[in-house]
Design a protein around this motif. Structure first.
Motif, PDB file in Angstrom:
ATOM      1  N   LEU A  48      15.631 -12.963   5.790  1.00  0.00           N
ATOM      2  CA  LEU A  48      16.850 -12.221   6.122  1.00  0.00           C
ATOM      3  C   LEU A  48      17.345 -11.426   4.917  1.00  0.00           C
ATOM      4  O   LEU A  48      17.695 -10.239   5.045  1.00  0.00           O
ATOM      5  N   LEU A  49      17.344 -12.045   3.745  1.00  0.00           N
ATOM      6  CA  LEU A  49      17.814 -11.350   2.543  1.00  0.00           C
ATOM      7  C   LEU A  49      16.917 -10.163   2.218  1.00  0.00           C
ATOM      8  O   LEU A  49      17.392  -9.091   1.823  1.00  0.00           O
ATOM      9  N   ARG A  50      15.618 -10.333   2.376  1.00  0.00           N
ATOM     10  CA  ARG A  50      14.679  -9.250   2.075  1.00  0.00           C
ATOM     11  C   ARG A  50      14.832  -8.090   3.062  1.00  0.00           C
ATOM     12  O   ARG A  50      14.600  -6.928   2.710  1.00  0.00           O
ATOM     13  N   MET A  51      15.241  -8.374   4.289  1.00  0.00           N
ATOM     14  CA  MET A  51      15.513  -7.284   5.229  1.00  0.00           C
ATOM     15  C   MET A  51      16.763  -6.520   4.811  1.00  0.00           C
ATOM     16  O   MET A  51      16.809  -5.285   4.922  1.00  0.00           O
ATOM     17  N   ILE A  52      17.769  -7.230   4.329  1.00  0.00           N
ATOM     18  CA  ILE A  52      18.980  -6.558   3.853  1.00  0.00           C
ATOM     19  C   ILE A  52      18.648  -5.669   2.656  1.00  0.00           C
ATOM     20  O   ILE A  52      19.136  -4.541   2.541  1.00  0.00           O
ATOM     21  N   ALA A  53      17.781  -6.183   1.778  1.00  0.00           N
ATOM     22  CA  ALA A  53      17.398  -5.422   0.588  1.00  0.00           C
ATOM     23  C   ALA A  53      16.495  -4.242   0.911  1.00  0.00           C
ATOM     24  O   ALA A  53      16.395  -3.293   0.120  1.00  0.00           O
ATOM     25  N   GLY A  54      15.809  -4.290   2.052  1.00  0.00           N
ATOM     26  CA  GLY A  54      14.895  -3.211   2.428  1.00  0.00           C
ATOM     27  C   GLY A  54      13.445  -3.485   2.107  1.00  0.00           C
ATOM     28  O   GLY A  54      12.584  -2.623   2.293  1.00  0.00           O
ATOM     29  N   PHE A  55      13.137  -4.702   1.628  1.00  0.00           N
ATOM     30  CA  PHE A  55      11.751  -5.040   1.291  1.00  0.00           C
ATOM     31  C   PHE A  55      10.926  -5.374   2.525  1.00  0.00           C
ATOM     32  O   PHE A  55       9.704  -5.375   2.485  1.00  0.00           O
ATOM     33  N   GLN A  56      11.607  -5.699   3.625  1.00  0.00           N
ATOM     34  CA  GLN A  56      10.935  -5.949   4.899  1.00  0.00           C
ATOM     35  C   GLN A  56      11.722  -5.251   6.000  1.00  0.00           C
ATOM     36  O   GLN A  56      12.957  -5.151   5.923  1.00  0.00           O
ATOM     37  N   ASN A  57      11.007  -4.785   7.011  1.00  0.00           N
ATOM     38  CA  ASN A  57      11.646  -4.102   8.136  1.00  0.00           C
ATOM     39  C   ASN A  57      11.856  -5.070   9.294  1.00  0.00           C
ATOM     40  O   ASN A  57      10.955  -5.854   9.623  1.00  0.00           O
ATOM     41  N   PRO A  58      13.027  -5.054   9.901  1.00  0.00           N
ATOM     42  CA  PRO A  58      13.249  -5.916  11.072  1.00  0.00           C
ATOM     43  C   PRO A  58      12.407  -5.466  12.256  1.00  0.00           C
ATOM     44  O   PRO A  58      12.040  -4.288  12.352  1.00  0.00           O
ATOM     45  N   THR A  59      12.115  -6.394  13.143  1.00  0.00           N
ATOM     46  CA  THR A  59      11.408  -6.049  14.375  1.00  0.00           C
ATOM     47  C   THR A  59      12.378  -5.911  15.549  1.00  0.00           C
ATOM     48  O   THR A  59      11.967  -5.591  16.663  1.00  0.00           O
ATOM     49  N   GLY A  60      13.658  -6.153  15.294  1.00  0.00           N
ATOM     50  CA  GLY A  60      14.678  -5.980  16.323  1.00  0.00           C
ATOM     51  C   GLY A  60      16.056  -5.997  15.716  1.00  0.00           C
ATOM     52  O   GLY A  60      16.283  -6.538  14.636  1.00  0.00           O
ATOM     53  N   GLY A  61      17.000  -5.341  16.395  1.00  0.00           N
ATOM     54  CA  GLY A  61      18.381  -5.325  15.944  1.00  0.00           C
ATOM     55  C   GLY A  61      18.675  -4.216  14.954  1.00  0.00           C
ATOM     56  O   GLY A  61      17.870  -3.300  14.744  1.00  0.00           O
ATOM     57  N   ASP A  62      19.848  -4.306  14.330  1.00  0.00           N
ATOM     58  CA  ASP A  62      20.286  -3.285  13.387  1.00  0.00           C
ATOM     59  C   ASP A  62      20.983  -3.942  12.206  1.00  0.00           C
ATOM     60  O   ASP A  62      21.490  -5.066  12.298  1.00  0.00           O
ATOM     61  N   LEU A  63      21.005  -3.216  11.094  1.00  0.00           N
ATOM     62  CA  LEU A  63      21.615  -3.682   9.855  1.00  0.00           C
ATOM     63  C   LEU A  63      22.413  -2.526   9.274  1.00  0.00           C
ATOM     64  O   LEU A  63      21.869  -1.438   9.076  1.00  0.00           O
ATOM     65  N   LEU A  64      23.706  -2.749   9.037  1.00  0.00           N
ATOM     66  CA  LEU A  64      24.581  -1.683   8.561  1.00  0.00           C
ATOM     67  C   LEU A  64      25.253  -2.074   7.246  1.00  0.00           C
ATOM     68  O   LEU A  64      25.660  -3.220   7.072  1.00  0.00           O
ATOM     69  N   ILE A  65      25.351  -1.118   6.337  1.00  0.00           N
ATOM     70  CA  ILE A  65      26.117  -1.281   5.111  1.00  0.00           C
ATOM     71  C   ILE A  65      27.150  -0.163   5.075  1.00  0.00           C
ATOM     72  O   ILE A  65      26.810   1.008   5.250  1.00  0.00           O
ATOM     73  N   LYS A  66      28.408  -0.563   4.929  1.00  0.00           N
ATOM     74  CA  LYS A  66      29.523   0.386   4.985  1.00  0.00           C
ATOM     75  C   LYS A  66      29.496   1.199   6.279  1.00  0.00           C
ATOM     76  O   LYS A  66      29.802   2.394   6.295  1.00  0.00           O
ATOM     77  N   GLY A  67      29.060   0.559   7.374  1.00  0.00           N
ATOM     78  CA  GLY A  67      29.044   1.206   8.674  1.00  0.00           C
ATOM     79  C   GLY A  67      27.852   2.100   8.943  1.00  0.00           C
ATOM     80  O   GLY A  67      27.733   2.669  10.021  1.00  0.00           O
ATOM     81  N   LYS A  68      26.932   2.221   7.976  1.00  0.00           N
ATOM     82  CA  LYS A  68      25.772   3.093   8.134  1.00  0.00           C
ATOM     83  C   LYS A  68      24.505   2.259   8.314  1.00  0.00           C
ATOM     84  O   LYS A  68      24.235   1.356   7.535  1.00  0.00           O
TER      85      LYS A  68
END
Length: 367
Positions: A48-68
């Motif tokens: 999960l942390l690596r997906m937030i960092a961008g080192f891994q891509n999720p296979t479903g859902g969305d991730l937003l920082i500052k609404g983007k």
């Protein structure tokens, strides 16, 4: 999502072939929050942390920082920085060069870099050491350099991947306090992953307990400790005596139960909708149990018994007594009261014990 929310995950998932490592995780982190993800090894927290960092891509859902949305945004384009467990400092560089590395990579002006490096080192309590080699620092000082290297980039979110794991116990205890102070000083959102409940409980504003790819509960340290939503959280956060018991009577949330050893208990349904005849998993915190040399001080409690001291585990203010009562509860762990009355307890001593019904939290036992 609120404008004050720095990070939001919406039904985020990650699978590897047939294995689902992260399963529809949704949460949001308000600005300036120390948010910890707590769970055992292999529960999915690092993924999960690596997906937030961008080192891994999720296979479903969305991730937003500052609404983007950050989907398909590479790591170096995300407003996040990351502190790794082994810090990844450059031993051939000075402290100042380590801290300014990201600024140089970004192409900042050389004179501006020096000013920013000196300022951030001052804020982490390392002013005047920019020219010293990294290897001249203690473990705790290196932790602060790693944080300074991230914070000089002014990220919206700082990610911390078990950064205290390699430290000895005494330094780890010290750094828990230091990290919380630094987070307050910078007023930056921290997302911290750990398997160590003490780290999460001491430092965090909010904690998510993760198990098998999902969040079991999100709440404050007190929420998780005193009002766990699930039997996993009750067993994973803090210490507890755990029993299997059959529900014999139900009156609202109040329960009567009998353990496998024959002990009659009164407890409360933690929210699973237990019915008569159900098998419950029962949790009682060691500090909820009262001790007495005679039965007078425990007679008015709903759950009582008498046992013998099997051992005393001395750990200063956190000492525990292990009681043995084969006919009732088997082994019972009790927090040793810090009074002179119990200071001389020894193996074989008889002791009375008891606790209130609301300290007996019961969950439906899953086969």
């Amino acid at each position: 999502m609120s404008d004050t929310c720095d990070l939001e995950c919406r039904a985020l998932s990650k699978s590897y072939d047939d294995f689902l490592a992260v399963k529809d995780v949704s949460f949001s982190v308000p600005k300036g929050t120390f948010f910890s993800i707590l769970g055992p090894s292999g529960c999915g927290k690092t993924t999960l942390l690596r997906m937030i960092a961008g080192f891994q891509n999720p296979t479903g859902g969305d991730l937003l920082i500052k609404g983007k949305s950050m989907l398909n945004v590479p790591p170096n384009k995300r407003p996040v920085s990351m502190v790794f467990q082994h810090l990844a400092l450059f031993p051939m560089m000075s402290i100042g060069a380590n801290v300014g590395f990201g600024l140089r990579q970004r192409g900042d002006n050389k004179s501006d870099i020096k000013i920013q490096v000196d300022q951030v080192l001052e804020r982490v309590g390392l002013g005047g050491v920019a020219d010293r080699p990294v290897d001249s620092l203690s473990g705790g000082q290196k932790q602060r350099v790693a944080i300074a290297r991230c914070m000089v980039l002014e990220p919206d979110v700082l990610l911390l991947d078990e950064p205290l794991g390699a430290l000895d116990l005494k330094l780890r205890e010290h750094m828990k306090v230091e990290l919380k102070k630094l987070q307050s000083e910078f007023d930056t959102t921290f997302v911290y992953i750990t398997h160590d409940q003490s780290e999460a409980l001491v430092m965090s504003d909010q904690i998510a307990v993760m198990n098998q790819g999902r969040f079991e509960q999100i709440g404050t340290a007190k929420d998780l400790y005193y009002q766990p939503d699930t039997s996993f959280v009750a067993g994973f956060v803090g210490e507890a005596n755990t029993y299997s018991a059959k529900v014999t009577h139900v009156a609202g949330s109040a329960l009567q139960l009998v353990t496998e050893e024959g002990l009659q208990l009164r407890g409360v349904d933690a929210g699973d909708g237990l019915a008569q005849g159900d098998t419950a998993r029962v949790f009682v915190r060691p500090e909820a149990i009262r001790l007495s040399r005679s039965d007078g001080d425990t007679a008015n409690l709903a759950n009582t018994g008498v046992g013998h001291v099997d051992s005393v585990l001395f750990n200063g203010a956190n000492s525990q007594v292990m009681l043995r009562n084969h006919a009732a509860v088997g082994e019972l762990s009790v927090a040793l009261p810090q009074t002179a009355e119990f200071r001389d307890l020894t193996k074989g001593d008889q002791i009375h014990f008891g606790w209130e019904p609301d300290q007996t939290r019961c969950y439906k036992q899953v086969a």
